[in-house]
Design a protein around this motif. Structure first.
Motif, PDB file in Angstrom:
ATOM      1  N   ALA A 118      36.359  85.985  87.336  1.00 21.01           N
ATOM      2  CA  ALA A 118      35.794  84.642  87.159  1.00 21.01           C
ATOM      3  C   ALA A 118      36.897  83.586  87.098  1.00 21.01           C
ATOM      4  N   VAL A 119      37.828  83.668  88.050  1.00 17.91           N
ATOM      5  CA  VAL A 119      38.944  82.725  88.116  1.00 17.91           C
ATOM      6  C   VAL A 119      38.414  81.326  88.406  1.00 17.91           C
ATOM      7  N   ASP A 120      38.815  80.347  87.606  1.00 21.99           N
ATOM      8  CA  ASP A 120      38.367  78.974  87.860  1.00 21.99           C
ATOM      9  C   ASP A 120      39.472  78.086  88.417  1.00 21.99           C
ATOM     10  N   THR A 121      40.735  78.524  88.283  1.00 24.39           N
ATOM     11  CA  THR A 121      41.873  77.745  88.802  1.00 24.39           C
ATOM     12  C   THR A 121      42.813  78.668  89.570  1.00 24.39           C
ATOM     13  N   VAL A 122      43.135  78.299  90.804  1.00 18.45           N
ATOM     14  CA  VAL A 122      44.052  79.083  91.644  1.00 18.45           C
ATOM     15  C   VAL A 122      45.269  78.228  91.958  1.00 18.45           C
TER      16      VAL A 122
ATOM     17  N   LEU B 283      42.098  74.040  92.855  1.00 18.12           N
ATOM     18  CA  LEU B 283      43.073  74.706  93.717  1.00 18.12           C
ATOM     19  C   LEU B 283      44.338  73.866  93.767  1.00 18.12           C
ATOM     20  N   VAL B 284      45.468  74.482  93.454  1.00 21.43           N
ATOM     21  CA  VAL B 284      46.775  73.815  93.523  1.00 21.43           C
ATOM     22  C   VAL B 284      47.615  74.559  94.555  1.00 21.43           C
TER      23      VAL B 284
ATOM     24  N   ALA C 231      49.641  70.159  87.127  1.00 19.10           N
ATOM     25  CA  ALA C 231      48.572  70.201  88.122  1.00 19.10           C
ATOM     26  C   ALA C 231      47.539  71.272  87.778  1.00 19.10           C
ATOM     27  N   ALA C 232      48.005  72.405  87.222  1.00 15.89           N
ATOM     28  CA  ALA C 232      47.098  73.495  86.878  1.00 15.89           C
ATOM     29  C   ALA C 232      46.262  73.180  85.645  1.00 15.89           C
ATOM     30  N   LEU C 233      46.838  72.478  84.685  1.00 19.29           N
ATOM     31  CA  LEU C 233      46.157  72.231  83.410  1.00 19.29           C
ATOM     32  C   LEU C 233      45.283  70.977  83.418  1.00 19.29           C
ATOM     33  N   GLU C 234      45.568  70.047  84.321  1.00 14.38           N
ATOM     34  CA  GLU C 234      44.800  68.806  84.373  1.00 14.38           C
ATOM     35  C   GLU C 234      44.140  68.667  85.745  1.00 14.38           C
TER      36      GLU C 234
END
Length: 344
Positions: free
Chosen positions: A71-75, A116-117, A223-226
């Protein structure tokens, strides 16, 4: 909103491993998965902290299952090969382009992915004699990169834009980094500046804009946290001329005619000294500088290290010793300047 489950690609290398570790340090982040086809070295594994290593190749459809089941929400896609390691061109292209395509397909299929970053490069602007003084994010290259990682990056960015159109609900952040330089970075550029005799193109003195890896990691973490969607140039303040950089490293420049650039690049690719591609030689010929106003104003980040400070940290950290006594070089320069003055 702080992500719950983050997946970071490319953790067998410096940026990916350190980023995974720093994200894992945040107690608000529930879980961090570090994905790579190779296991990180012991030091990098230690840097990953509580981040979990998952051995997987993003070129394999299995990556979709990993993203879905966790259940990855940020890549954060940080695995693009930027010529940090001497690999075969076909293998590098396959990892950069096919790997990104598989990863984006997996993200598109998963209803959990919300951010996505992508770590890209300022090399997408190319390098030519017709370039503007500074590239901003809206500018197109005067000459599209025709080879190497820069060409791959142009293709990758195209696929990322397509993904953004298909999944408008996902916040996409594309970061175009200038070349990283620091004591712990092993890249074509750091190997180039470590050569005792450094080849340059006769009659040219390229402008270099660099970036300290600590600033690169800070940008990726933010970028990943915000939620900061958009395309951003990421580079340090200030520039160094190529000749200045060579002198600061205590190396000896060896000017060569422009007609010898391609044969020389081929020679270096055949050695372990510095695997310079034709595209990289063009960069060292013409240089490249990007506008970072958007990074400061909209992304809210100002690099701590200038280009000169980042380069000096590389020189001091690698303990590069002058090939020729600096006092002798300065004396020769003074004598040349006096001679020129007398001839005027």
């Amino acid at each position: 909103m702080v992500p719950n489950v983050v997946l970071v690609t490319g953790v067998s290398r410096f940026v990916g491993a350190h980023l995974a570790g720093r994200l894992a340090e945040n107690p608000a982040v529930g879980r961090v998965l570090g994905v790579d086809s190779e296991r990180p070295r012991r030091e990098l594994s230690r840097r990953m902290g509580r981040a979990e290593f998952v051995r997987a190749d993003i070129r394999n459809p299995l990556i979709a299952r990993i993203i879905s089941e966790a259940a990855v929400d940020t890549v954060v896609h940080a695995s693009s090969n930027t010529d940090e390691m001497p690999v075969a061109r076909a293998a590098m292209k396959e990892m950069n382009v096919l790997g990104t395509m598989r990863l984006l397909a997996a993200c598109q299929e998963s209803p959990h992915v919300r951010k996505l970053v992508v770590k890209s490069t300022s090399a997408v602007y190319g390098a030519s004699s017709r370039d503007p003084a500074v590239f901003d994010e809206e500018m197109a290259p005067k000459d599209l990169p025709s080879s190497g990682y820069a060409k791959d990056a142009v293709e990758v960015e195209g696929y990322v834009r397509g993904f953004g159109r298909r999944r408008p609900d996902v916040a996409v952040t594309l970061l175009r980094f200038t070349d990283l330089i620091g004591p712990r970075i092993d890249s074509v550029l750091t190997r180039y500046f470590s050569l005792p005799l450094v080849p340059t193109v006769f009659g040219h003195d390229a402008r270099l804009q660099l970036l300290h890896p600590e600033d690169a990691l800070a940008v990726l973490r933010r970028a990943a946290l915000e939620e900061l969607p958009g395309v951003f140039n990421v580079g340090a303040d200030g520039v160094l001329m190529l000749g200045q950089a060579i002198r600061r490293a205590g190396r000896v420049p060896v000017p060569i005619p422009g007609t010898m650039v391609s044969p020389l690049a081929g020679f270096f690719r055949g050695t372990n000294l510095a695997s310079l591609s034709a595209e990289q030689m063009r960069f060292l010929n013409f240089g490249r500088v990007v506008d970072t106003a958007k990074l400061r104003d909209r992304f809210g980040f100002a690099p701590r290290w200038t280009t000169q400070q980042a380069f000096d940290d590389f020189v001091h950290g690698r303990e590069l010793r002058p090939v020729i006594d600096p006092e002798m070089v300065e004396g020769a320069e003074r004598e040349i300047n006096r001679t020129i003055t007398r001839l005027r």
